[in-house]
Scaffold this motif. Sequence first.
Motif, PDB file in Angstrom:
ATOM      1  N   ALA A   1       0.826  -1.211   0.000  1.00 43.44           N
ATOM      2  CA  ALA A   1       0.000   0.000   0.000  1.00 43.44           C
ATOM      3  C   ALA A   1       0.860   1.262   0.000  1.00 43.44           C
ATOM      4  CB  ALA A   1      -0.925   0.010   1.206  1.00 43.44           C
TER       5      ALA A   1
ATOM      6  N   GLU B   1      -5.098   3.483   7.909  1.00 43.19           N
ATOM      7  CA  GLU B   1      -4.719   2.844   6.649  1.00 43.19           C
ATOM      8  C   GLU B   1      -5.042   1.349   6.673  1.00 43.19           C
ATOM      9  OE1 GLU B   1      -2.917   3.882   3.615  1.00 43.19           O
ATOM     10  OE2 GLU B   1      -3.964   5.675   4.269  1.00 43.19           O
TER      11      GLU B   1
ATOM     12  N   ALA C   1      -8.723   0.707   6.298  1.00 42.68           N
ATOM     13  CA  ALA C   1      -9.189   0.919   4.925  1.00 42.68           C
ATOM     14  C   ALA C   1      -8.736  -0.193   4.004  1.00 42.68           C
ATOM     15  CB  ALA C   1      -8.694   2.269   4.413  1.00 42.68           C
ATOM     16  N   LEU C   2      -7.538  -0.728   4.235  1.00 42.80           N
ATOM     17  CA  LEU C   2      -6.993  -1.771   3.362  1.00 42.80           C
ATOM     18  C   LEU C   2      -7.600  -3.142   3.635  1.00 42.80           C
ATOM     19  CD1 LEU C   2      -3.246  -0.691   3.579  1.00 42.80           C
ATOM     20  CD2 LEU C   2      -4.668  -0.572   1.533  1.00 42.80           C
TER      21      LEU C   2
ATOM     22  N   LEU D   1     -14.171   2.543  -1.776  1.00 43.38           N
ATOM     23  CA  LEU D   1     -12.755   2.637  -1.450  1.00 43.38           C
ATOM     24  C   LEU D   1     -12.423   3.988  -0.824  1.00 43.38           C
ATOM     25  CD1 LEU D   1     -11.195   0.997  -4.656  1.00 43.38           C
ATOM     26  CD2 LEU D   1     -11.348  -0.004  -2.380  1.00 43.38           C
TER      27      LEU D   1
ATOM     28  N   LEU E   1     -11.373   5.429   3.457  1.00 44.55           N
ATOM     29  CA  LEU E   1     -10.321   6.308   3.958  1.00 44.55           C
ATOM     30  C   LEU E   1     -10.887   7.482   4.740  1.00 44.55           C
ATOM     31  CD1 LEU E   1      -7.854   6.473   0.922  1.00 44.55           C
ATOM     32  CD2 LEU E   1      -7.384   5.502   3.174  1.00 44.55           C
TER      33      LEU E   1
ATOM     34  N   GLU F   1      -4.729   6.700  -4.734  1.00 47.84           N
ATOM     35  CA  GLU F   1      -5.354   6.112  -3.555  1.00 47.84           C
ATOM     36  C   GLU F   1      -6.222   4.909  -3.945  1.00 47.84           C
ATOM     37  OE1 GLU F   1      -4.865   7.190  -0.190  1.00 47.84           O
ATOM     38  OE2 GLU F   1      -3.226   7.977  -1.394  1.00 47.84           O
TER      39      GLU F   1
ATOM     40  N   ARG G   1      -3.942   1.988  -4.597  1.00 55.13           N
ATOM     41  CA  ARG G   1      -3.399   1.414  -3.369  1.00 55.13           C
ATOM     42  C   ARG G   1      -4.427   0.542  -2.668  1.00 55.13           C
ATOM     43  NH1 ARG G   1      -1.984   3.533   0.910  1.00 55.13           N
ATOM     44  NH2 ARG G   1      -3.492   5.239   0.939  1.00 55.13           N
ATOM     45  N   LEU G   2      -5.649   1.062  -2.550  1.00 55.20           N
ATOM     46  CA  LEU G   2      -6.683   0.331  -1.815  1.00 55.20           C
ATOM     47  C   LEU G   2      -7.158  -0.885  -2.587  1.00 55.20           C
ATOM     48  CD1 LEU G   2      -8.760   3.328  -0.419  1.00 55.20           C
ATOM     49  CD2 LEU G   2      -7.025   1.980   0.748  1.00 55.20           C
ATOM     50  N   HIS G   3      -7.264  -0.753  -3.892  1.00 51.69           N
ATOM     51  CA  HIS G   3      -7.654  -1.914  -4.699  1.00 51.69           C
ATOM     52  C   HIS G   3      -6.572  -2.991  -4.639  1.00 51.69           C
ATOM     53  CE1 HIS G   3      -9.599  -4.160  -7.897  1.00 51.69           C
ATOM     54  NE2 HIS G   3      -8.457  -4.189  -8.554  1.00 51.69           N
TER      55      HIS G   3
END
Length: 801
Positions: free
Chosen positions: A28, A180, A183-184, A434, A438, A469, A472-474
């Motif tokens: 991430a 973080e 969210a991840l 997503l 955050l 962003e 990163r999250l996907h």
Amino acid sequence: MQFSEQWLRSLVNPPLSRDELAHLLTMAGLEVEEMRAAAPTFSQVVVARILSAEKHPDADKLKLCRVDVGQASLAGPLQIVCGAPNAAVGMRVPCALVGAQLPGISIKRAKVRGIESFGMLCSARELGLSEDHGGLLALDDDAPVGQDLREHLQLDDALITLKLTPNRADCLSLTGIAREVAALSGAALSLPEIKPVPAAHQQSRSVLLDAPDACPRYCGRIISGVDATAPTPGWIQRRLERSGIRSISALVDVTNYVMLELGQPLHAFDNENLRGAIHVRYPRPGEQLTLLNGQTVTPSADTALICDEFGGARALALAGIMGGAESGISAATRELFLESAFFSPRAVAGRARALGFSSDASYRYERGVDFELQRRAIERATQLILDICGGSPGPVVEAVSLQDLPARAPVKLRSARAARLLGIALAPAQVEKLLAGLGFPLRREGDDFIVSPPSHRFDIEIEEDLIEEIARLHGYDNIPSPAPRGQLAMRPLPEERRGAMLVRRLVAERDYQEVVNFSFVEAAWESDFCANAQPIALANPIASQMGVMRTSLIGGLAGTLAFNLKRRASRVRVFEIGRCFMRGDRSAQVPGYIQPLRLAALCAGPASDEQWGEPARNADFFDAKGDLEALFAPRTLRFEKLEHPALHPGRSARVLVDGQAVGIIGELHPEWVQKYELAVNHGAPVVFEIELAALTSQPLPRYREVSRFPTVVRDLALVLAIDQPLQPLLDALREAAPVIVRDIALFDVYHGKGIETKQKSLAFRIVMQDTEKTLADVEADEVVDVLIAVAVQKFGASVRA
């Protein structure tokens, strides 16, 4: 950023192993640089209470202790011989039972000076927790007797270190990292509840923002009646130490703890040492301040200060960097003024480094702190101080300049552009989920979104930031990487051109090795090898000896030679293809810089490797000249006498192709050979430097009829003045030669017996051939007579008998 894994899991606990969590963070963009155990492995160590500690009958420095280890299976307390000076009745300490395995130690039943000992009371060093071995490791008075020490001290923990990029200042706190991870992973976020602490009295200190551009928000609160000597709870000490911060005192530890937990640096002043209102202003000329680290500094005019009104205006601290020694808290502090402020990154960046140090506060402020966090942080710190040190809080005084707070402009995110940049199709609902994970406030407009960046994310400014962003999250691992497909066409290479790679191979076939040198060189090289007194200087060189741009490749090759000679290399043949850098000629309407691409080669030492087939000799001018002519073949080169600052004045030449100067060749100047210690076997290196464009162009092949008739060869020896150059004579002979002359070449030079002192003999071989008939001797003699006439008339030559 170092932190405890267990601290992080108390805020968010995803169903992931330690390694999986580290991989999740790394992928991430929060790279896990290091992950190590909080404590070494040991077993069968429990919390014990000392019931008695009597002097050993046969040793002055040993004590005979009776210890309760809370083990029901044992008949009673254990008898343990201990040498620690701090062993005392009622003390709770670690006890390694018989059979315990400590780092490098196995605990067995033993006799110590005739007294049996059934275990060992441990110091921190014996457990591998620190280097402290001055006595037993003292545990909290409420530590449960018999509890496994690893469980009690939470030693089955990991210390995780993140290598954060400068744009992710929001992750310089456990709250930011937990946000973080939530969210991840989708795990629930459980942050500590922060409630406003009501004021118990109305004592306060007003705050004036005299430099609102540097400090647009400042919160302060007086807390009276605190006990500065109160011990810091063990759980706070452990979390601080596992984050790389040593425990100092309860009040300082609380400010550090809140900084790690929320990301907001705090500072505590001894309120009894303050006078009047608090001012945030820029320093006056010559103003000085003694900091907590003992350093006395004179802050620059753009460094903000925290001041009070003592003596008119006294400096208390460097804003966002470090507090002053005069107003710092101590064990005698009974009333403190707690500061929680937002300092602009521009007002802090580089100031600490300019003074020769750094601090945790400046590290965070110069990257950006959440400008809406200050009140929450001061309430959190107040509650912890009251719980640990007691006291009565006053009201929070807040000064704010709204127009100087950072602007957080909404950013439009187009789903179609996100799909185009990422190469994957994401439904708008998925994008919304997503970003909502955050905590980004957003508004949907069809398939697009209007996102308001939160105050803790300074790095969200443009649409591409939001797309990053989403990626990163996907998950970067979830973005497919298909092989590119497309129609490729071979770029045509004209027959009259050859690529630089082919030139490299041709030079390598001449027994040279390619090197790659820096384009920025030492100024002395430019002065010596190029007579360049004003080279192009670098604004920020990587090293003092690499401060200017090169205008020739010769200096770099000389440096390579010197490097190899220092390592006992006896034969060096190197070449380089690279750009040189020169200022444009404004008078010739060539502004800016010129960056020609050139080829340079250097040979030093023996002409060939040692062998029995030929005698050893150093490579000379003619060896390099032969290599150069082979590179240009089938084109013919001309050489003219040249004076160049890098080359021997009598052994150097200008290289011409089709009448155009394309480079230089010659021995290195004796002065530079001596200065840079470049001599090999008492011989000087030979170099040539050529414009690469001249080497990459080549003439198209042209048909010429091949004669079936034999050649006729005549030798002609001419006597000329000893200072007569060869090239003008050779040019004149070739120009005057009839079409039947195929070649005129010099094969001998002689001056000695039979030749006057100021003369020399040049012998030429003349090759003649006709395509229609066999040449008669008369025709060959006529050609020789024509050539003799040209040499006599133009150069005053005579035929050598």
